[in-house]
Design an enzyme around this catalytic site. Structure first.
Site, PDB file in Angstrom:
ATOM      1  N   CYS B  98       0.887  -1.169   0.000  1.00  0.00           N
ATOM      2  CA  CYS B  98       0.000   0.000   0.000  1.00  0.00           C
ATOM      3  C   CYS B  98       0.919   1.211   0.000  1.00  0.00           C
ATOM      4  CB  CYS B  98      -0.913   0.007   1.233  1.00  0.00           C
ATOM      5  SG  CYS B  98      -1.846   1.539   1.400  1.00  0.00           S
ATOM      6  N   CYS B 101      -0.587   4.341   2.238  1.00  0.00           N
ATOM      7  CA  CYS B 101      -0.613   4.283   3.707  1.00  0.00           C
ATOM      8  C   CYS B 101      -0.190   2.888   4.126  1.00  0.00           C
ATOM      9  CB  CYS B 101      -1.978   4.692   4.261  1.00  0.00           C
ATOM     10  SG  CYS B 101      -3.395   3.929   3.441  1.00  0.00           S
ATOM     11  N   SER B 102      -1.126   2.113   4.705  1.00  0.00           N
ATOM     12  CA  SER B 102      -0.733   0.772   5.151  1.00  0.00           C
ATOM     13  C   SER B 102      -1.905  -0.195   5.077  1.00  0.00           C
ATOM     14  CB  SER B 102      -0.175   0.833   6.567  1.00  0.00           C
ATOM     15  OG  SER B 102      -1.134   1.428   7.426  1.00  0.00           O
ATOM     16  N   CYS B 103      -2.771  -0.080   4.052  1.00  0.00           N
ATOM     17  CA  CYS B 103      -3.920  -0.981   3.888  1.00  0.00           C
ATOM     18  C   CYS B 103      -3.430  -2.424   3.898  1.00  0.00           C
ATOM     19  CB  CYS B 103      -4.647  -0.699   2.578  1.00  0.00           C
ATOM     20  SG  CYS B 103      -5.330   0.968   2.500  1.00  0.00           S
TER      21      CYS B 103
END
Lengths: 92, 193
Positions: B98, B101-103
């Site tokens: 991702c 962000c950090s999905c």
């Protein structure tokens, strides 16, 4: 709506330049041509959702890009698969 | 005193009380969600992978709708983003990242490894995934296999269904699940025995 297999271009738009925004379209694919793999469903527009505004549901697609369309690439068949909202796509 | 100077515990208690008073979410619902979040682990995803390896009909359902396939194994998916499953084959290897962000598919893989959120991983995964996998994980993708990097940018969460390694003939699901690591389901490693 776009069909599976259709050629699309990500809009070469930079709303970041004009004010606070929340954009889910990565910089590195702006203006790049790819191919629609499939329609993933309709989801509230994150660009409004992030600011607690009423968010219309928009079609979300899985779009495939050849890596060589983005960067000089020794393995031209390698790909990127990215979720992109319909309002960021246009017919080239 | 500003909100930034208030003690975290006091602030949390106040917000919880307000959520309950306004009928937005009850304390029980918060506790239930905390329990679900804490119980999620790569073991959940590994069970799905192992079942897909031994049950072709389940595999087909999993590729069609990851959320339903997870629920079939009793994994709580209510309120979670839709889960998509990417199948590795002899022709294509998937790597999930991702960049924005950090999905991460927390429902089936638990908390993400710290490196998954690092700027270095995110940048290198899309720019030069073969170099990243080779230098950091000693995962060498043959030239004959296409690398497809999946940038998880919006409403789906993605997990990789790796290829079943040779040398596992006749293994049952539990034994197969035991060899599936979190990296195999992100695509930085491939399972082996």
């Amino acid at each position: 709506m776009f069909a599976s297999g259709e050629t699309v271009r990500v809009k070469d738009a930079w709303p970041e330049a004009t004010g606070p925004v929340h954009i889910r379209t990565p910089y590195y694919v702006r203006g790049v041509v790819g191919e629609v793999v499939r329609h993933l469903g309709d989801f509230p527009n994150p660009e409004d959702l992030a600011f607690a505004r009423p968010a219309e549901r928009r079609p979300l697609y899985h779009v495939r890009f050849r890596k060589s369309a983005i960067w000089p690439e020794p393995k031209p068949d390698d790909e990127l698969l990215i979720e992109i909202f319909e309002h960021w796509l246009e017919r080239p | 005193m500003t909100i930034l100077e208030t003690g975290g515990e006091r602030l949390l208690a106040a917000v919880r009380a307000l959520l309950e008073q306004k009928g937005i979410v009850s304390t029980n619902e918060i506790m239930e969600r905390m329990a679900i979040t804490d119980s999620a682990s790569p073991g959940q995803g590994a069970r799905m992978v192992a079942k897909a390896w031994v049950d072709p009909a389940y595999r087909a359902r999993m590729l069609e709708d990851g959320t339903k396939a997870a629920e079939e194994l009793g994994i709580p998916m209510r309120g979670m983003p839709p889960l998509g499953v990417l199948e590795n084959t002899a022709e294509v290897h998937h790597l999930v990242v991702c960049t924005l962000c950090s999905c991460y598919p927390r429902a089936v893989l638990g908390y993400p490894p710290l490196w998954y959120k690092s700027a270095g991983y995110r940048a290198r995964a899309v720019r030069d995934p073969r170099e990243l996998l080779a230098s950091e994980w000693k995962t060498f993708i043959p030239d004959s296999v296409k690398v497809r990097v999946v940038d998880s940018t919006a409403d789906y969460r993605w997990m990789v269904l790796p290829e079943r390694p040779s040398g596992t003939d006749g293994w049952d699901e539990a034994r197969l699940a035991g060899i599936v690591r979190v990296g195999d389901m992100i695509g930085v490693t491939v399972p082996g025995v």
